[in-house]
Design a protein around this motif. Sequence first.
Motif, PDB file in Angstrom:
ATOM      1  N   SER A  10       0.815  -1.214   0.000  1.00 17.44           N
ATOM      2  CA  SER A  10       0.000   0.000   0.000  1.00 17.44           C
ATOM      3  C   SER A  10       0.851   1.268   0.000  1.00 17.44           C
ATOM      4  O   SER A  10       0.319   2.366   0.044  1.00 17.44           O
ATOM      5  N   GLY A  11       2.176   1.112  -0.033  1.00 18.56           N
ATOM      6  CA  GLY A  11       3.046   2.281  -0.137  1.00 18.56           C
ATOM      7  C   GLY A  11       3.731   2.686   1.155  1.00 18.56           C
ATOM      8  O   GLY A  11       4.418   3.709   1.187  1.00 18.56           O
ATOM      9  N   ASP A  12       3.563   1.918   2.222  1.00 18.06           N
ATOM     10  CA  ASP A  12       4.223   2.223   3.489  1.00 18.06           C
ATOM     11  C   ASP A  12       5.707   1.901   3.350  1.00 18.06           C
ATOM     12  O   ASP A  12       6.122   0.751   3.369  1.00 18.06           O
ATOM     13  N   ARG A  13       6.519   2.928   3.198  1.00 17.03           N
ATOM     14  CA  ARG A  13       7.954   2.765   2.952  1.00 17.03           C
ATOM     15  C   ARG A  13       8.648   2.053   4.115  1.00 17.03           C
ATOM     16  O   ARG A  13       9.503   1.201   3.900  1.00 17.03           O
ATOM     17  N   GLU A  14       8.279   2.384   5.335  1.00 17.40           N
ATOM     18  CA  GLU A  14       8.890   1.749   6.510  1.00 17.40           C
ATOM     19  C   GLU A  14       8.565   0.255   6.547  1.00 17.40           C
ATOM     20  O   GLU A  14       9.419  -0.566   6.860  1.00 17.40           O
ATOM     21  N   ALA A  15       7.332  -0.097   6.193  1.00 18.35           N
ATOM     22  CA  ALA A  15       6.940  -1.508   6.145  1.00 18.35           C
ATOM     23  C   ALA A  15       7.734  -2.242   5.065  1.00 18.35           C
ATOM     24  O   ALA A  15       8.182  -3.373   5.280  1.00 18.35           O
ATOM     25  N   LEU A  16       7.929  -1.592   3.932  1.00 14.97           N
ATOM     26  CA  LEU A  16       8.691  -2.202   2.848  1.00 14.97           C
ATOM     27  C   LEU A  16      10.139  -2.440   3.264  1.00 14.97           C
ATOM     28  O   LEU A  16      10.695  -3.512   3.020  1.00 14.97           O
TER      29      LEU A  16
END
Length: 182
Positions: free
Chosen positions: A12-18
């Motif tokens: 969904s675009g969560d950079r920290e999650a990626l």
Amino acid sequence: MVAPELVRAAQSGDREALLTLLREIETHVYRTAFYMLGNEQDAMDASQEALLRIYTKIQSYEEKALFKTWVQRIVTNICIDKFRKAKPTVSIDEHEMTFIAPANVEDEILAGDLSQAVREAIDRLPEHHRSVVVLRYLHDFSYNEIAESLQLPLNTVKSYLFRARQQLQTLLRDYEKGGVRG
């Protein structure tokens, strides 16, 4: 391996999650690359390429497949491509495989010889046999997960594993007869 919520957040675009997701799979990706390619430098290159591909293609991941099989498909395909291009002489390093827990120095020497013999035998397998052996015995994938990762029919996976075991048995026969490898 990885929580589905983390994968969805990364998609969904969560950079920290990626970034967290990539850190969690990094060791698994490297281990596969190392056992497929046989040396640290090639494994690091393949791992980096695989992580970059995962980073850029995370949106295309569909939950029809397990995330770990999707990841392994990416890294395995990259390794196979590198193997086909370079046709390297593969030599698996000792730092990951341990087959015997030695009780004394003599056992340690024998364990080291056995580990080396097994690594050399795996090195000599054709790439398609080596990939199923790595996924089955290093990553403990089920036959179905291997089939999904390598995009092969289930019976082909079973056949490759059967043939790989036969080849390993033949390659290790000299070792069994007294530790002499030929």
